[in-house]
Design a protein around this motif. Structure first.
Motif, PDB file in Angstrom:
ATOM      1  N   ARG A 360      56.319  28.025  45.728  1.00  0.00           N
ATOM      2  CA  ARG A 360      55.694  29.318  46.014  1.00  0.00           C
ATOM      3  C   ARG A 360      55.558  30.212  44.785  1.00  0.00           C
ATOM      4  O   ARG A 360      54.521  30.839  44.587  1.00  0.00           O
ATOM      5  N   PRO A 361      56.577  30.333  43.915  1.00  0.00           N
ATOM      6  CA  PRO A 361      56.411  31.227  42.766  1.00  0.00           C
ATOM      7  C   PRO A 361      55.700  30.605  41.576  1.00  0.00           C
ATOM      8  O   PRO A 361      55.492  31.268  40.569  1.00  0.00           O
ATOM      9  N   VAL A 362      55.306  29.349  41.684  1.00  0.00           N
ATOM     10  CA  VAL A 362      54.741  28.638  40.526  1.00  0.00           C
ATOM     11  C   VAL A 362      53.271  28.998  40.359  1.00  0.00           C
ATOM     12  O   VAL A 362      52.506  28.960  41.329  1.00  0.00           O
ATOM     13  N   PRO A 420      67.973  30.386  47.122  1.00  0.00           N
ATOM     14  CA  PRO A 420      67.423  31.672  46.641  1.00  0.00           C
ATOM     15  C   PRO A 420      67.750  31.952  45.185  1.00  0.00           C
ATOM     16  O   PRO A 420      66.914  32.471  44.436  1.00  0.00           O
ATOM     17  N   ALA A 421      68.955  31.591  44.754  1.00  0.00           N
ATOM     18  CA  ALA A 421      69.318  31.800  43.351  1.00  0.00           C
ATOM     19  C   ALA A 421      68.477  30.928  42.430  1.00  0.00           C
ATOM     20  O   ALA A 421      68.028  31.366  41.363  1.00  0.00           O
ATOM     21  N   LEU A 422      68.231  29.673  42.842  1.00  0.00           N
ATOM     22  CA  LEU A 422      67.381  28.797  42.044  1.00  0.00           C
ATOM     23  C   LEU A 422      65.965  29.332  41.953  1.00  0.00           C
ATOM     24  O   LEU A 422      65.338  29.316  40.890  1.00  0.00           O
ATOM     25  N   LYS A 423      65.465  29.850  43.079  1.00  0.00           N
ATOM     26  CA  LYS A 423      64.108  30.393  43.083  1.00  0.00           C
ATOM     27  C   LYS A 423      64.019  31.629  42.197  1.00  0.00           C
ATOM     28  O   LYS A 423      63.060  31.802  41.441  1.00  0.00           O
ATOM     29  N   ARG A 424      65.016  32.499  42.270  1.00  0.00           N
ATOM     30  CA  ARG A 424      65.008  33.699  41.425  1.00  0.00           C
ATOM     31  C   ARG A 424      65.073  33.317  39.952  1.00  0.00           C
ATOM     32  O   ARG A 424      64.370  33.891  39.114  1.00  0.00           O
TER      33      ARG A 424
END
Length: 431
Positions: A360-362, A420-424
């Protein structure tokens, strides 16, 4: 004008579903045609088991490389790769007349499958980001459904023609047609984006670059180019390693999910025959029920997987773990089948949700490589699942080995708080 605009947008939204339907059609033909392939090549069961390892040997390097290809060439390559996979099936059916030719053909087929897999997932994630719809999960549902339909159709065709070439040729007609439809959909979307850029350039005040608003890359219009690489690239060297570590960790969690899913698909029929002395016809209900339940679950839970991914992953891994425990201790066949169905509900939601959440954030210009990182690591679990089960079953018996599968999904459950930490961390490192 509105109709002209809506047509490419609608086709672009449909492209992942068409692509995954073609991918499922190929694998449905594959699964139903393996006995004919083995017979034509004249190999033993042991030799055929070794040959099938070449699927993974071809897929893994192709999955690693295809993401960069998609980022450089654009999403239009997705349909081409899918169509080539359909053609490879025909080539394999004609060429696999001995052991060496079978190994070479399956190696190339594995490479084609791995390449198409990464490209299709990149396409699905891109459409999902642009539309805000649960495309990844539901396109995976389309894959599951078409695998089942294609398997049934191939079985009927085998009863009529009993020909390896006919089966793969019929499958190729469907796969190539759907691949060309994906090419058309992505090309139309690319043309629309190019026209939008030209319109912005024409309307821009003198001295101002309309295609590149402040803080936005000129090659990345609002929503990003649907079918061509955008201007954003992977993080520069200082943050690149940490960014890839975050993606690989998501893929590692997906590997446990994939291992569990493939173990159920591969061993559930064996469970019914070994532990409950079911007939072959009755035992076949288990993998069929698993696949059907998985497809229905992906269709039904698409919206919640997009809006509440962490809650979905917690619930899915808990349900899958409970299903494994029920399967391992079930005293009767109906209860064991109930455990398998519960596990299908849980495991089917895991990898699509992880993939959607991780990508999603990529940015668009890096999404192919990010998909390669997640999918390649996760695929290792898919390859290892049946072997892991077989090793445990050799010592504990088939039914009790489902405890080992419950452990896999319990590991996923335990790892979810880290997501969530990995995504952040990954988001902070993105350009």
């Amino acid at each position: 004008m509105s109709t002209a605009i809506a047509r490419p947008i609608g086709m672009f939204r449909a492209a992942p579903f068409l692509g995954f339907a073609g991918f499922g059609a190929f694998w449905g033909v594959w699964g139903a045609t393996l006995p004919l392939l083995r017979a034509q090549a004249g190999v033993s069961d042991a030799e055929f088991g070794v040959v099938l390892l070449f699927i993974g040997a071809g897929a893994l390097p192709a999955m690693l490389l295809t993401g960069r290809l998609v980022d450089v060439v654009g999403l239009r390559v997705t349909g081409v790769l899918l169509a080539l996979l359909g053609v490879m099936g025909v080539v394999l059916s004609a060429a696999a007349v001995n052991y060496a030719a079978l190994c070479a053909g399956i190696l190339l087929t594995g490479a084609g499958s791995g390449a198409a897999d990464v490209a299709l997932n990149t396409l699905a994630a891109t459409v999902e980001k642009r539309t805000g719809r649960p495309v990844v999960t539901r396109s995976h549902a389309a894959f599951s459904a078409t695998v089942a339909l294609s398997s049934l159709g191939t079985g009927a065709l085998t009863a009529i023609a009993d020909s390896l070439l006919v089966n793969f040729a019929a499958g190729a007609v469907v796969v190539v047609a759907l691949g060309l439809a994906v090419v058309t959909a992505t090309r139309l979307a690319h043309a629309q984006d190019a026209a939008a850029l030209e319109g912005q350039d024409a309307a821009a005040p003198e001295g101002q670059d309309a295609a590149a608003p402040e803080g936005q890359d000129a090659a990345a219009p609002k929503g990003q180019d649907a079918a061509a690489p955008g201007g954003q690239d992977a993080p520069t060297r200082p943050g690149r390693r940490s960014w890839w570590i975050a993606l690989v960790m998501v893929g590692a969690i997906g590997a446990f999910a994939f291992a569990a899913e493939n173990a159920y698909q591969s061993w559930s029929a064996v469970l019914l025959t070994d532990a409950f002395t079911a007939s072959p016809a009755l035992a076949a209900v288990a993998p069929a029920a698993f696949a059907t339940t998985g497809a229905l679950t992906r269709f039904a839970t698409g919206t919640v997987t997009l809006r509440r991914p962490i809650a979905t992953l917690v619930a899915a891994s808990a349900i899958a773990t409970a299903g494994g425990l029920l399967t391992a201790f079930a005293p009767t066949l109906p209860l064991a089948l109930g455990g398998i169905i519960a596990a299908a509900v849980g495991t089917s939601a895991l990898f699509p949700t992880l993939l959607s959440y991780g990508l999603r954030p990529v940015p668009d210009g890096s999404r192919g490589r990010a998909t390669s990182a997640i999918s390649t690591v996760a695929y290792l679990g898919y390859l290892a699942g049946p072997a892991y089960f077989g090793l445990l079953a050799d010592g504990a018996g088939v039914q009790k080995t489902f405890l080992g599968i419950a452990v896999l999904t319990a590991v996923v459950l335990a790892a979810i708080p880290a997501l969530p930490a990995l995504k952040r961390a990954g988001s902070r490192l993105l350009p």
